[in-house]
Enzyme design. Structure first.
Site, PDB file in Angstrom:
ATOM      1  N   ARG A 167       3.019   5.024   8.430  1.00 24.84           N
ATOM      2  CA  ARG A 167       1.942   6.626   8.786  1.00 24.84           C
ATOM      3  C   ARG A 167       0.648   6.036   8.828  1.00 24.84           C
ATOM      4  O   ARG A 167       0.414   4.504   8.599  1.00 24.84           O
ATOM      5  CB  ARG A 167       2.646   7.647   7.935  1.00 24.84           C
ATOM      6  CG  ARG A 167       2.592   7.113   6.523  1.00 24.84           C
ATOM      7  CD  ARG A 167       2.143   8.168   5.247  1.00 24.84           C
ATOM      8  NE  ARG A 167       2.350   7.169   4.050  1.00 24.84           N
ATOM      9  CZ  ARG A 167       1.684   6.116   3.721  1.00 24.84           C
ATOM     10  NH1 ARG A 167      -0.083   6.064   3.724  1.00 24.84           N
ATOM     11  NH2 ARG A 167       1.871   5.952   2.355  1.00 24.84           N
ATOM     12  N   GLU A 225       6.142  -4.055   1.174  1.00 25.01           N
ATOM     13  CA  GLU A 225       6.592  -2.650   2.309  1.00 25.01           C
ATOM     14  C   GLU A 225       6.132  -2.845   3.566  1.00 25.01           C
ATOM     15  O   GLU A 225       4.939  -2.610   3.750  1.00 25.01           O
ATOM     16  CB  GLU A 225       6.514  -1.793   0.831  1.00 25.01           C
ATOM     17  CG  GLU A 225       5.844  -1.278   1.226  1.00 25.01           C
ATOM     18  CD  GLU A 225       6.001  -0.542  -0.239  1.00 25.01           C
ATOM     19  OE1 GLU A 225       6.615  -0.064  -1.314  1.00 25.01           O
ATOM     20  OE2 GLU A 225       4.677   0.991   0.357  1.00 25.01           O
ATOM     21  N   GLU A 247       2.423  -4.249   4.410  1.00 25.58           N
ATOM     22  CA  GLU A 247       1.776  -4.646   2.938  1.00 25.58           C
ATOM     23  C   GLU A 247       2.057  -6.175   2.716  1.00 25.58           C
ATOM     24  O   GLU A 247       3.669  -6.231   2.811  1.00 25.58           O
ATOM     25  CB  GLU A 247       2.285  -3.415   2.548  1.00 25.58           C
ATOM     26  CG  GLU A 247       1.134  -2.338   2.587  1.00 25.58           C
ATOM     27  CD  GLU A 247       1.077  -0.918   1.318  1.00 25.58           C
ATOM     28  OE1 GLU A 247       0.488   0.061   1.624  1.00 25.58           O
ATOM     29  OE2 GLU A 247       2.081  -1.132   0.409  1.00 25.58           O
ATOM     30  N   LYS A 299      11.445 -11.908  -7.980  1.00 28.39           N
ATOM     31  CA  LYS A 299      10.746 -12.206  -8.472  1.00 28.39           C
ATOM     32  C   LYS A 299       9.712 -11.303  -8.609  1.00 28.39           C
ATOM     33  O   LYS A 299       8.602 -11.041  -8.091  1.00 28.39           O
ATOM     34  CB  LYS A 299      10.741 -13.608  -8.349  1.00 28.39           C
ATOM     35  CG  LYS A 299       9.732 -14.672  -8.369  1.00 28.39           C
ATOM     36  CD  LYS A 299      11.030 -15.537  -9.275  1.00 28.39           C
ATOM     37  CE  LYS A 299       9.236 -16.141 -10.201  1.00 28.39           C
ATOM     38  NZ  LYS A 299       9.042 -15.620 -11.563  1.00 28.39           N
ATOM     39  N   TYR A 300       8.901 -12.037 -10.433  1.00 26.38           N
ATOM     40  CA  TYR A 300       7.060 -10.638 -10.393  1.00 26.38           C
ATOM     41  C   TYR A 300       6.687 -12.129  -9.563  1.00 26.38           C
ATOM     42  O   TYR A 300       6.356 -12.930 -10.751  1.00 26.38           O
ATOM     43  CB  TYR A 300       7.407 -10.236 -11.811  1.00 26.38           C
ATOM     44  CG  TYR A 300       6.121  -9.815 -12.446  1.00 26.38           C
ATOM     45  CD1 TYR A 300       5.392  -8.781 -12.097  1.00 26.38           C
ATOM     46  CD2 TYR A 300       5.178 -10.321 -12.768  1.00 26.38           C
ATOM     47  CE1 TYR A 300       4.184  -8.377 -11.788  1.00 26.38           C
ATOM     48  CE2 TYR A 300       3.703  -9.909 -13.604  1.00 26.38           C
ATOM     49  CZ  TYR A 300       3.275  -9.109 -12.810  1.00 26.38           C
ATOM     50  OH  TYR A 300       2.290  -8.729 -12.738  1.00 26.38           O
TER      51      TYR A 300
END
Lengths: 449, 160, 160, 449
Positions: A292, A288, A275, A201-202
């Site tokens: 690192r 996501e 994120e 979904k945007y």
């Protein structure tokens, strides 16, 4: 503690790791490509090893040569920086098989969080909201269209191996979906050798907020609060700051706790970033994980006082974190501007060549991380970022005032840079008021350039 | 034009920062060139300090070869017609197949492009390195069992 | 061509900042080259940005005079034989003793060293400024009631 | 708040004040001598005014021209920086008579604290210990000898108008005393046009510790803790740090409270510094006050987060401090190295001329205050300090590690600097252990150079 660390990167992050090692009294081995032979940061290493020609795939991406360099130099650990091989679980495995500790998480954690589909799976199990989506790879255009109608248009096509916006498309109807699926698959195959796509979904006008996590091998997991990276151009971050100017206390707390749950569920160790997209004040979705250190890590260092690179090294060496969640008390506001050698007036075309004039700002509350100087030759072969300019002051308002005067002082020529663009952004009401989303800059640039 | 006149010309160049002088007078001709200066490096300065804070071996302990990988012309005066065989990888140099065995090549050995001239070990793999050029080995530059980096010159060859 | 002639050519190059000279005369030929200057000063660059954060008038709104205090030769082509009377202090320039009075001097006025040419007011004190040179006023550069800084050129004088 | 501030100084402190003004949105007028015409910091001013030739007495010390510049540029306030006219009560008076606010204390406070004899008097009234001494000017050599025998040798001869070590002598017996009195009087007359001398008991191996004070016009007086400036050469500070590594908590507290008592007794306003000698762990003596901002003020800014220049400006504009003593919580350890263009290998001879190479360090915890850059021409006419390099980290140990790597990175040529000397000092056990006094460096240099 390690005796000798090989730094498997270049530019500012190589220098950043060099500095941390020198402060810790750890010897350094720095690899370099023939293109970087004259880079002055190499003089700060105890030893340097040429690993190949300028093209990254023949040098900084050449895992065999990097590990061979670590072997001949007797390095007992390797710091991958960001980019290049930093998120390659296979490389992490290879290092450890060669008895060189990879300074980062386990390969299993990298695989589980690096793959977006399995990361989503993990989030669901950990009761962390994710953007409603296809719950797995797209099987066929028809399958995709059925899912898209169920989610409701617009939808976002994403590459499972993706990053930096590659393979991403927004489709607003069935016809667009079918066209874009094909394009995304081609792009993703070319970039990552993996054509796997999924749908989401945007989320309209979201903020990009990420949480920095550090976790040791004894089960201590601590979050170092959030960074707001909503000021982006084509999914490339331009400005990062902490704290986020667009979160209320409850959402901030929810995000940080979500990140800790995810970290624990993945058995994640070392430094990592989770994120999120934040819509409105309260809604948030995990998107996501970055397994690192990140470009923008200094923002967190400034507000927390924690040296993230040293922390990474200590964790990799098996030491405990040495601080608990209650010890982390962020102070003031920090903002980072990425200074890229690009020409905003000409489609952000990279501006390589020799920097004849490089006069950075200084003074109270200013941090500059850069590997360049007057006379430095910017290679067209690598990333165009030449400096990270950061400020840290008591309030966001003061930090903005400080950054403005820093940007005005910063004098680089004849190289074209994003300094002028930053000057403009720091005058925009939307920025000053903290009212911007990830699409703000592109909408504004479309009007101005 | 005698050597004294040349010396004077050279002094003139140095004193006035000339790049080149080219003189012809009938059958006599002389050309003198000095390197083009680029940027700050030509001011003499204190070198970057040694690293005090810890026991060290100096930066770039490995010789930094000017030549890239492959075999290519050598540029110094003395070696004007020689080519170098350079290391195509990072690893440890072995001049012979086993400890105690005679070396693959030594000064004076004739080589063909396919002739193995050394072994470079990287990540436990022993890689045979071919000469990649026809000629006679003039000089062995690499030291047995010592590390070599990418592009490092291993041998000088007088090509046929 | 002897070394003395070469030396003269070199001097010519250095004095005039020439990059190269190439001369041929029958069988005689000479070419001289000097390095192109690089480095910071010679690259054109974006000027320091205007100050965005506040309403401003530009930096150095006052003209920056190249000449120091006192009267001294003017260096531009057109004014080859003129000297400038410069301000010995910071203050406000007055061309006449009172508002409405005729100016002390104007273009064409003959001046002697002691002749008062203007008043500069600083900290409520009105300082009479003498010409310090004999000659004829060619041009009045300063503007009545405008601030002047130290060393700023006030008048151009054709000396006798 | 002021609309336009004239900056009556040059070099790094002019730039420091410029930066504070720009961040506050206050316009700036910068005066300059013909020697400084090309200085790049002038480009950051809204307006610049040439006030005279290079010699300081014809420009930066020329109070009439500076005030005239403020008048023609309509500046409503003036910041004197340090040095030049910063401690001239007459200049402060002149500014205020011209309706230009002098950013500093009242002229009365400057006079009372600037004169060492009256400052001592004030200290006695405020029950702040002072070094036992002559209690007034020396009348005659015989008077001096009697006093010296009463105090006990060794004694220190000091100039009442003195500063920077001029006029100072240590006498260990009557004969020395009589010889040195004459020399000191001559020196003091030449330097300050004032031959007044006094005697003090010579304190053996003292630390130099000073307390930063800020006081507004509503009676709020706050101390910003101490700076230790014991690493000196010929009474010139080379390294300053906060907190002091040689104080126990009780003495630290006593010093800070003494400074506040002195400040209140003098009716002192704006920023000021009260300097003390500390002998052993507990004994301390007030020696003098500095009625201006100091070179080493950034050390205090780093540990407290308080911008001292902005605070000075706000106080001068009549605003209240805006913070109380309880709000001041120093964090971590800060150290400053003064980088002077001097050649330690040749008697610290100044090294003027063009800086061809200037590559300062950067990264986490680093602050650099400098007005120079590659291509900057150092004038032999002014002070030789070209940069202040500061670090701020969580502990003194980390700050030292950070400063070491910074000093190693700092690359200046062909100009000779004190960078190499600092590198040596940061390797000395006495420095690392914090066991040094104001004479330490000279005793060590006498052995090494």
């Amino acid at each position: 503690m390690f005796e000798r660390i090989l730094i498997a990167n270049r530019g500012e992050i190589a220098l950043r790791v060099l500095r941390a090692c020198r402060e810790m009294g750890i010897e350094t081995v720095c690899v370099f490509s023939e293109e970087d032979r004259d880079a002055s940061y190499l003089k700060l290493a105890n030893r340097t090893v040429c690993i190949g020609p300028g093209a990254a795939r023949e040098s900084y991406l050449k895992s065999d040569r990097i590990i061979a360099a670590a072997e001949i130099a007797n390095a007992d650990a390797l710091h991958p920086g960001y980019g290049f091989l930093a998120e390659s679980a296979a490389f992490a495995d290879k290092c450890r098989e060669s008895n060189i500790e990879f300074i980062g998480p386990t390969a299993e954690a990298m695989r589980q969080l690096g793959d977006k589909a399995s990361a989503r799976e993990l989030a669901k199990k950990s009761k962390v909201p994710t953007v409603p989506g296809s719950d797995g790879l797209i099987e066929s255009p028809d399958d995709a269209a059925a899912t898209a109608r169920k989610l409701g248009y617009p939808v976002m096509i994403k590459a499972t191996a993706g990053g930096g916006g590659r393979g991403m498309r927004i489709a607003r109807n069935d016809a667009e979906l079918r066209t874009f699926l094909e394009q995304s698959e081609r792009e993703s195959k070319a970039a990552f050798n993996d054509g796997g796509l999924y749908l989401e979904k945007y989320v309209e006008r979201p903020r990009h907020v990420e949480v920095q996590i550090v976790a040791d091998h004894s089960g201590h997991v601590v979050h170092l609060h959030e960074r707001d990276c909503s000021m982006q151009r084509r999914y490339q971050k331009l400005i990062e700051e902490s704290p986020s100017p667009g979160l209320d206390a409850r959402t901030r707390d929810d995000l940080c706790k979500s990140a800790i749950r995810l970290c624990k569920a993945a058995g994640y160790t070392n430094a990592g970033t989770f994120e999120f997209l934040v819509a409105g004040k309260r809604e948030y979705y995990f998107i996501e994980a970055n397994t690192r250190i990140q470009v923008e890590h200094p923002v967190t260092e400034l507000v927390t006082g924690i040296d993230l690179i040293k922390t990474q090294i200590r964790i990799a060496a098996g030491e405990p974190l040495g601080f608990a969640q209650k010890d982390i008390k962020p102070v003031g506001a920090a903002i980072e501007c990425r200074i890229n050698a690009e020409d905003p007036a000409n489609g952000f075309r990279p501006s390589a060549g020799t920097i004849a004039r490089f006069r950075p700002p200084g003074g109270f509350g200013v941090r500059l991380d850069t590997h360049v100087h007057e006379g430095y030759r910017i290679s067209p072969k690598y990333d165009s970022m030449i400096a990270k300019l950061l400020v840290h002051r008591a309030t966001r308002e003061e930090a903005i005032a400080c950054m403005r005067r820093c940007l005005d002082e910063f004098d680089v020529a004849p190289t074209k840079t994003t300094i002028g663009l930053h000057r403009q952004i720091f005058q925009m009401d939307a920025f000053v008021n903290g009212e911007f989303d990830t699409g703000f800059l592109e909408r504004t640039l479309a009007g101005n350039f | 034009m005698d050597i004294e006149q040349v010396r004077e010309l050279v002094q003139l160049m140095v004193d006035n920062d000339l790049l080149s002088i080219s003189l012809r007078n009938g059958t006599e001709q002389i050309t003198l060139r000095r390197p083009e200066r680029t940027g700050p490096p030509h001011v003499s300065y204190e070198p970057m300090p040694a690293i005090h804070s810890m026991p060290v071996h100096p930066a770039s302990a490995l010789p930094l070869p000017p030549a890239p990988a492959g075999s290519k012309p050598v540029e110094t005066e003395a070696d004007a017609h020689l080519v170098a065989i350079t290391s195509p990888m990072v690893g440890t140099f072995y001049g012979s197949s086993h400890p105690g065995s005679p070396p693959f090549v030594h000064s004076g050995t004739a080589v063909t492009p396919d002739k193995v001239v050394c072994i470079i070990e990287a990540m436990k793999v022993f890689n045979e390195i071919p000469a990649d050029v026809s000629g006679t080995i003039e000089k062995v530059l690499a030291v047995n069992e010592q590390p070599v980096e990418f592009g490092q010159r291993l041998f000088l060859v007088r090509p046929h």
